[in-house]
Design an enzyme around this catalytic site. Structure first.
Site, PDB file in Angstrom:
ATOM      1  N   ARG A 188       0.833  15.083 -26.835  1.00 54.32           N
ATOM      2  CA  ARG A 188      -0.517  14.721 -26.390  1.00 54.32           C
ATOM      3  C   ARG A 188      -0.513  13.831 -25.165  1.00 54.32           C
ATOM      4  O   ARG A 188      -1.490  13.741 -24.433  1.00 54.32           O
ATOM      5  CB  ARG A 188      -1.264  13.998 -27.513  1.00 54.32           C
ATOM      6  CG  ARG A 188      -1.431  14.791 -28.792  1.00 54.32           C
ATOM      7  CD  ARG A 188      -1.874  13.878 -29.916  1.00 54.32           C
ATOM      8  NE  ARG A 188      -0.880  12.840 -30.167  1.00 54.32           N
ATOM      9  CZ  ARG A 188      -1.098  11.757 -30.938  1.00 54.32           C
ATOM     10  NH1 ARG A 188      -2.280  11.589 -31.508  1.00 54.32           N
ATOM     11  NH2 ARG A 188      -0.142  10.875 -31.124  1.00 54.32           N
ATOM     12  N   LYS A 244      -1.475 -15.759 -14.838  1.00 57.48           N
ATOM     13  CA  LYS A 244      -1.859 -14.350 -14.842  1.00 57.48           C
ATOM     14  C   LYS A 244      -0.898 -13.538 -15.712  1.00 57.48           C
ATOM     15  O   LYS A 244       0.292 -13.840 -15.789  1.00 57.48           O
ATOM     16  CB  LYS A 244      -1.799 -13.747 -13.437  1.00 57.48           C
ATOM     17  CG  LYS A 244      -2.697 -14.381 -12.406  1.00 57.48           C
ATOM     18  CD  LYS A 244      -2.474 -13.713 -11.038  1.00 57.48           C
ATOM     19  CE  LYS A 244      -3.335 -14.334  -9.968  1.00 57.48           C
ATOM     20  NZ  LYS A 244      -3.100 -13.695  -8.641  1.00 57.48           N
ATOM     21  N   HIS A 249       1.301 -14.675  -5.790  1.00 57.01           N
ATOM     22  CA  HIS A 249       1.363 -13.291  -6.240  1.00 57.01           C
ATOM     23  C   HIS A 249       1.105 -12.362  -5.062  1.00 57.01           C
ATOM     24  O   HIS A 249       0.187 -12.572  -4.274  1.00 57.01           O
ATOM     25  CB  HIS A 249       0.309 -13.048  -7.327  1.00 57.01           C
ATOM     26  CG  HIS A 249       0.262 -11.643  -7.833  1.00 57.01           C
ATOM     27  ND1 HIS A 249      -0.902 -11.025  -8.233  1.00 57.01           N
ATOM     28  CD2 HIS A 249       1.245 -10.715  -8.004  1.00 57.01           C
ATOM     29  CE1 HIS A 249      -0.637  -9.793  -8.633  1.00 57.01           C
ATOM     30  NE2 HIS A 249       0.656  -9.576  -8.505  1.00 57.01           N
ATOM     31  N   ASP A 283      -5.349 -11.700   4.857  1.00 55.51           N
ATOM     32  CA  ASP A 283      -3.896 -11.719   4.720  1.00 55.51           C
ATOM     33  C   ASP A 283      -3.188 -11.610   6.070  1.00 55.51           C
ATOM     34  O   ASP A 283      -2.078 -12.120   6.242  1.00 55.51           O
ATOM     35  CB  ASP A 283      -3.439 -10.600   3.781  1.00 55.51           C
ATOM     36  CG  ASP A 283      -3.834 -10.861   2.326  1.00 55.51           C
ATOM     37  OD1 ASP A 283      -4.131 -12.026   1.996  1.00 55.51           O
ATOM     38  OD2 ASP A 283      -3.851  -9.904   1.538  1.00 55.51           O
TER      39      ASP A 283
END
Length: 205
Positions: free
Chosen positions: A23, A73, A120, A170
Site C-alpha cells: 500500500r 526546533k 538552521h 539571506d
C-alpha cells in the site's frame, strides 16, 4: 528509532524504522521515548508548527532567534529531499562555529533536533521539497535574525548543483564574525538554561 549526536553540541539526528508494504509505508518521525533517552528530557511543549515548500536549488538560512527567548526546533522533511544544516552560534559553546549536515529524504525519513541558540539552514535538492517544523516559541519577526549561508569562514555544503536561490534577506545577511563583533550571537550559558527549562515542560497532546 535510532538517535545520533551531531557535531554541534545538543543537536541530534533521529532515524525511524520504516514499515513498507504493497500500500505504501508507515513510520513515526517523532517518538518520545527515543527522544527523551537521547536528549535527556522530553520534547518542548509545541507552541507553533511551520511548513515550507521549496523548489530545487532553494537555500534557506542561516536563521536563528534572539536568545532570550530562543527557539528549539524538531525538523522533518515530509516530501522531496533536503540537506539540513545546523550551525553552532552560541558564544562559549564547546562547539562554537562548528556545523553538521544531515540528508533528509524519503528513503531514511530522518528528523533533526535543533537546540536553543543554534542556526538552521537547508538546501532543497528536489522540487516540491516540504520541510515541517515543531517550534518551542511562536514566530516573532522582531526576534528573527540571519547570517550568511555563504560565509566562507563556515564553508557550509550549500551547492545544490544548480544556481542557488536565496531570499533578499539571506543575500544580504552578515557573516558569523560580524555578528559576533556586533554582539548579536546568543550566549551559551543562557541557551543551556532555557533548554533546561523547556525540558521541564512536557509535550502536550
Amino acid at each position: 528509532m535510532q538517535a545520533r549526536q551531531l557535531a554541534v553540541e545538543g543537536a541530534i539526528e533521529f532515524t525511524p524504522k520504516v514499515f513498507p508494504d504493497d500500500r505504501g509505508l508507515f513510520l513515526s518521525p517523532f517518538q518520545e521515548e527515543a527522544f527523551t533517552e537521547a536528549h535527556g528530557g522530553p520534547l518542548f511543549r509545541t507552541v507553533q508548527t511551520n511548513h515550507s515548500s521549496s523548489k530545487r536549488g532553494v537555500v534557506r538560512g542561516i536563521h536563528y532567534t534572539t536568545t532570550p527567548p530562543g527557539t528549539a526546533k524538531y525538523v522533518y522533511c515530509a516530501s522531496g529531499q533536503a540537506l539540513d544544516i545546523v550551525v553552532d552560534l552560541r558564544v562559549g559553546s564547546p562547539t562554537f562555529g562548528k556545523w553538521d549536515a544531515v540528508l533528509l529524504d524519503q528513503r531514511d525519513h530522518r528528523a533533526m533536533y535543533f537546540p536553543v541558540g543554534v542556526g538552521h539552514a537547508f538546501v532543497a535538492l528536489e522540487d516540491d521539497t516540504v520541510m515541517w517544523y515543531l517550534l518551542s516559541t511562536a514566530y516573532d519577526p522582531g526576534n528573527e535574525l540571519a547570517l550568511s549561508v555563504l560565509d566562507p569562514a563556515l564553508g557550509l555544503p550549500v551547492d545544490p548543483g544548480v544556481e542557488p536561490i536565496l531570499s533578499e534577506r539571506d543575500q544580504v545577511a552578515i557573516t558569523l564574525a560580524e555578528a559576533e563583533r556586533q554582539g548579536l550571537l546568543p550566549d551559551y550559558a543562557t541557551c543551556v538554561e532555557i533548554e533546561r527549562r523547556l525540558s521541564e515542560v512536557p509535550q502536550t497532546t
